[in-house]
Design an enzyme around this catalytic site. Sequence first.
Site, mmCIF file in Angstrom:
data_model
loop_
_atom_site.group_PDB
_atom_site.id
_atom_site.type_symbol
_atom_site.label_atom_id
_atom_site.label_comp_id
_atom_site.label_asym_id
_atom_site.label_seq_id
_atom_site.Cartn_x
_atom_site.Cartn_y
_atom_site.Cartn_z
ATOM 1 N N HIS A 5 -4.982 -11.038 -1.699
ATOM 2 C CA HIS A 5 -5.921 -11.672 -2.630
ATOM 3 C C HIS A 5 -7.308 -11.048 -2.542
ATOM 4 O O HIS A 5 -7.593 -10.245 -1.656
ATOM 5 C CB HIS A 5 -5.990 -13.181 -2.367
ATOM 6 C CG HIS A 5 -6.435 -13.568 -0.986
ATOM 7 N ND1 HIS A 5 -7.756 -13.596 -0.606
ATOM 8 C CD2 HIS A 5 -5.713 -13.949 0.098
ATOM 9 C CE1 HIS A 5 -7.839 -13.987 0.660
ATOM 10 N NE2 HIS A 5 -6.604 -14.201 1.106
ATOM 11 N N CYS B 107 -3.561 -13.367 5.901
ATOM 12 C CA CYS B 107 -3.545 -12.837 4.534
ATOM 13 C C CYS B 107 -4.212 -11.465 4.494
ATOM 14 O O CYS B 107 -4.923 -11.079 5.419
ATOM 15 C CB CYS B 107 -4.289 -13.780 3.590
ATOM 16 S SG CYS B 107 -3.356 -15.285 3.215
#
Length: 192
Positions: free
Chosen positions: A151, A167
């Site tokens: 992301h 992440c």
Amino acid sequence: MVRNLGRLPVVMAKVRHKGTANMLRHKGWAAIAAAVTMMCASAPASAREIVSFDGSGVQAGTIVVKTAERRLYLVLGDGRAIRYPVAVGRPGKQWQGTARIAGKHIQPAWTPPAEVLADNPKLPHVIPGGTPGNPMGPRAMTLSGGQYAIHGTNKPASIGTFASYGCIRMYNNDILDLFDRVGVGTPVVVSR
């Protein structure tokens, strides 16, 4: 009097004292340099580049994340890849293995995982997409397994560091670029 020299307007004034004229000229250049520096600093960050890539056994279209390098590669084939700088998991939060892009999300809302909430109990349980406090940035691609995503970020200074809970964070311009290049089902390989 205002004159246009190239793209920058220059203000000209008559000054009676030579020392004052020199001082104004130097301060004027300093102001222009400061303005240019500020414009560059506020420009959207992106650092992707096409590089040589020895991906023997890795198919074109695969995303390869090299945690130790803090780089993500989109394999193009023919010994080339697009390389993006990323932030990866901090010590103890890193993982390695294979996954696939399971979902693609525009302006995603973020629900902090239990581990993040335990470390930051004042966080809201949902942060709406597109808001300044949302760490997902403008795009997110969830990975199979459901725990991690690739992301954007609201903290561009973290790119190139070990900063996340697992992440993969990218500059916002870079996630916009990668998002448009890959689809659901794209293989992802995360290695040290």
